[in-house]
Motif scaffolding. Structure first.
Motif, short mmCIF file in Angstrom:
data_model
loop_
_atom_site.label_atom_id
_atom_site.label_comp_id
_atom_site.label_asym_id
_atom_site.label_seq_id
_atom_site.Cartn_x
_atom_site.Cartn_y
_atom_site.Cartn_z
N ALA A 255 10.87 18.88 15.40
CA ALA A 255 10.47 17.54 15.84
C ALA A 255 10.12 16.71 14.61
O ALA A 255 10.95 15.95 14.12
CB ALA A 255 9.31 17.64 16.81
N CYS A 256 8.93 16.87 14.07
CA CYS A 256 8.54 16.05 12.91
C CYS A 256 9.23 16.52 11.62
O CYS A 256 9.49 15.71 10.74
CB CYS A 256 7.03 16.08 12.73
SG CYS A 256 6.39 17.67 12.13
N GLU A 257 9.50 17.80 11.51
CA GLU A 257 10.09 18.42 10.31
C GLU A 257 9.28 18.16 9.05
O GLU A 257 9.82 18.11 7.96
CB GLU A 257 11.55 17.98 10.13
CG GLU A 257 12.42 18.42 11.29
CD GLU A 257 13.89 18.23 11.06
OE1 GLU A 257 14.36 18.66 9.99
OE2 GLU A 257 14.56 17.67 11.94
N CYS B 244 7.56 24.00 15.67
CA CYS B 244 8.37 25.04 15.03
C CYS B 244 7.55 26.29 14.72
O CYS B 244 8.01 27.13 13.94
CB CYS B 244 8.95 24.49 13.73
SG CYS B 244 7.61 24.06 12.57
N CYS C 288 9.36 24.75 9.80
CA CYS C 288 10.09 23.60 9.25
C CYS C 288 9.74 23.33 7.80
O CYS C 288 10.47 22.62 7.12
CB CYS C 288 9.84 22.34 10.09
SG CYS C 288 8.19 21.62 9.89
N GLU D 159 3.67 18.65 10.82
CA GLU D 159 2.59 17.91 11.49
C GLU D 159 2.47 18.14 12.98
O GLU D 159 1.48 17.72 13.58
CB GLU D 159 2.76 16.40 11.24
CG GLU D 159 2.53 16.03 9.79
CD GLU D 159 2.77 14.56 9.52
OE1 GLU D 159 3.16 13.84 10.45
OE2 GLU D 159 2.60 14.17 8.35
N CYS D 160 3.46 18.79 13.63
CA CYS D 160 3.42 18.80 15.10
C CYS D 160 3.33 20.19 15.72
O CYS D 160 3.00 20.33 16.89
CB CYS D 160 4.64 18.07 15.67
SG CYS D 160 6.17 19.03 15.54
N GLY D 161 3.66 21.24 14.98
CA GLY D 161 3.55 22.59 15.51
C GLY D 161 4.70 23.06 16.38
O GLY D 161 4.68 24.20 16.85
S1 FES Z 1 8.75 20.45 13.39
FE1 FES Z 1 6.78 19.56 13.39
S2 FES Z 1 5.53 21.01 12.32
FE2 FES Z 1 7.55 21.78 12.16
#
Ligand code: FES
Ligand code: FES
Length: 159
Positions: A36-38, A45, A57, A41-43
């Motif tokens: 998602a964020c790559e 992955c 990521c 920051e979002c968890g």
């Molecule tokens: S894709 Fe968001 S933390 Fe890895």
């Protein structure tokens, strides 16, 4: 380099800078690892490396120093947790759910406090890096805590 994912070992020659998430999705078919964020920051992955949560990521694959477990590899262990997510409405689109389940698995292995308030606080703190745009977080925390309670009760019964 050798890398073991969900019990399967492969010899890979990744290009420098290749991140773990790309290897998991493209070479191991572990599509539960969401991007998602790559940027960490979002968890979405989240996977386990040697049992510890890592953000795939932003983890260069050449730095992976233990067996990797994705949500696919936790299918059996997480069956009760995933059932609690379903029962309590802890997902809608489901995109964040594999990362939530993986991160919660590490927490549940460590165990939650018996006191409900302290368990909730610990779960909230542990899960704070897993972003969900659909549900709000109350149902997710409740599903994690309910699973922790059920596992503790089951453990007591078999003692
Ligand atoms: S894709 Fe968001 S933390 Fe890895
Ligand atoms: S269920 Fe949709 S992002 Fe969490």
């Amino acid at each position: 380099m050798n890398i073991t994912v969900n019990g399967q070992t492969r010899d890979l020659s990744p290009a420098p800078g290749t991140v773990l998430a790309a290897v998991l999705r493209e070479r191991f078919g572990a599509t539960s690892v969401k991007l998602a964020c790559e940027r960490g920051e979002c968890g979405a992955c989240t996977v386990l490396v040697a049992g510890r949560p890592r953000l795939a990521c932003v983890t260069p694959v050449e730095l992976v120093d233990g067996e990797v477990t994705t949500a696919e590899g936790l299918a059996e262990e997480s069956a009760d947790l995933r059932a609690a997510f379903a029962d309590l409405g802890a997902f809608q689109c489901g995109f964040c759910t594999p990362g939530q389940v993986v991160n919660a698995t590490a927490l549940l292995r460590a165990g939650l406090p018996a006191d409900a308030e302290r368990a909730r606080a610990k779960a909230r703190a542990h899960m704070s890096g897993n972003i969900c745009r659909c549900t709000g977080y109350a149902a997710i925390i409740e599903a994690v805590c309910a699973t922790g309670r059920a596992r503790a009760e089951a453990g007591e019964e078999t003692r």
